[in-house]
Scaffold this active site. Structure first.
Site, PDB file in Angstrom:
ATOM      1  N   LYS A 158       0.814  -1.214   0.000  1.00  0.00           N
ATOM      2  CA  LYS A 158       0.000   0.000   0.000  1.00  0.00           C
ATOM      3  C   LYS A 158       0.851   1.270   0.000  1.00  0.00           C
ATOM      4  CE  LYS A 158      -4.414  -1.687   1.634  1.00  0.00           C
ATOM      5  NZ  LYS A 158      -5.477  -1.610   2.652  1.00  0.00           N
ATOM      6  N   ARG A 195      -3.753 -10.034   5.108  1.00  0.00           N
ATOM      7  CA  ARG A 195      -4.274 -10.066   3.732  1.00  0.00           C
ATOM      8  C   ARG A 195      -3.156  -9.576   2.817  1.00  0.00           C
ATOM      9  NH1 ARG A 195      -6.841  -6.549   0.122  1.00  0.00           N
ATOM     10  NH2 ARG A 195      -8.527  -7.517  -1.130  1.00  0.00           N
TER      11      ARG A 195
END
Length: 280
Positions: free
Chosen positions: A226, A260
């Protein structure tokens, strides 16, 4: 979620309990979308089956991108993207599958094809029927914090106390889920890394993730490649693997029990090292 016999980590689905000897469950990302931010996560059954071979404990299949700036798609399109992947997985494997959706119609379609969990970035806010469907199916539900919709969520990242605000929101969504019949042992929290938060806020949530809602519920962390990893390393998405692994290790040490990730094999190895040196 807890440790079985003082050793294996356990997680209760509707019809069975899964366990892992690792410090955290590894959830592999399968984005059945044309626009997810990390291109290598986009894929169909071939990607899903490869992640199973790499050691994924759970697959997370999504048909709607929630990257910053993304637009939502309708339920029919989401179902069209997800169902073929889920069917192909079920022909080859009984691995637990989480469906990443905000819509009850998509959830119903996925459950009909053998899905085991709901990963809802809206924490059951966007579709009032989703909670009832999940409660009836007795599946685990991941409740995530976000601010606004993906198209504009990074326009407002200011918090007075990010942990307190995220914690209060998740407390409220837990109360809602329970009021709609979702059992306590089927609730998972996600602080929503990158969803309406700047780098500093994201780092605070990594450090304190295990304290959310008093540590009563398992926490999923979705840090993989991210923007916060890019902010800390100066690298584009395709160069953020090492940073992601470091952040995931710290998150698990802070209390996360599900990760995740895009890179399953590397994360499995990182968890093997963390567990091997005595952290579990």
């Amino acid at each position: 979620m807890g440790r079985a016999g003082g050793a294996a980590l356990r997680f209760e689905l509707a019809d069975r309990v899964i366990t892992t000897e690792r410090p955290a469950f590894v959830m592999g990302i399968v984005n059945a979308t044309p626009d997810s931010f990390f291109a290598e996560s986009r894929g169909t059954a071939d990607r899903a089956l490869r992640l199973i071979d790499e050691g994924a404990d759970i697959l997370d299949i999504g048909g709607e991108s929630t990257r910053p700036g993304a637009d939502y798609v309708d339920a029919d399109e989401e179902i069209r993207r997800i169902v073929p992947v889920l069917r192909a997985v079920r022909r080859h494997s009984s691995v637990p599958v989480s469906v990443d959706t905000r819509k009850s119609a998509v959830l119903r379609a996925a459950l009909d094809e053998g899905a085991d969990m709901l990963n809802d970035v809206s924490a059951l806010e966007d579709d009032e029927q989703s909670a009832a469907v999940a409660a009836h199916a007795k599946i685990p539900v991941i409740l995530m914090h976000k601010r606004g919709v993906p198209a504009i969520m990074q326009e407002d990242t200011a918090y007075g106390d990010v942990f307190a605000e995220v914690d209060a929101y998740l407390h409220g969504r837990v109360r809602y889920a329970r009021s709609r019949g979702i059992a306590d042992n089927k609730i998972v929290l996600d602080p929503g890394i990158g969803f309406g938060k700047d780098a500093g806020a994201n780092c605070t949530l990594v450090r304190r993730c295990g304290q959310l809602c008093g540590g009563r519920y398992p926490v999923l962390m979705a840090l993989s490649r991210k923007i916060v990893i890019g902010a800390l390393t100066g690298r584009a998405a395709d160069g953020r693997l090492a940073g992601t692994l470091a952040a995931n290790l710290l998150a698990v040490m802070a209390g996360a029990s599900l990760l995740r990730v895009h890179d399953v094999q590397e994360t499995v190895d990182a968890m093997a090292v963390l567990g091997g040196i005595g952290y579990n």
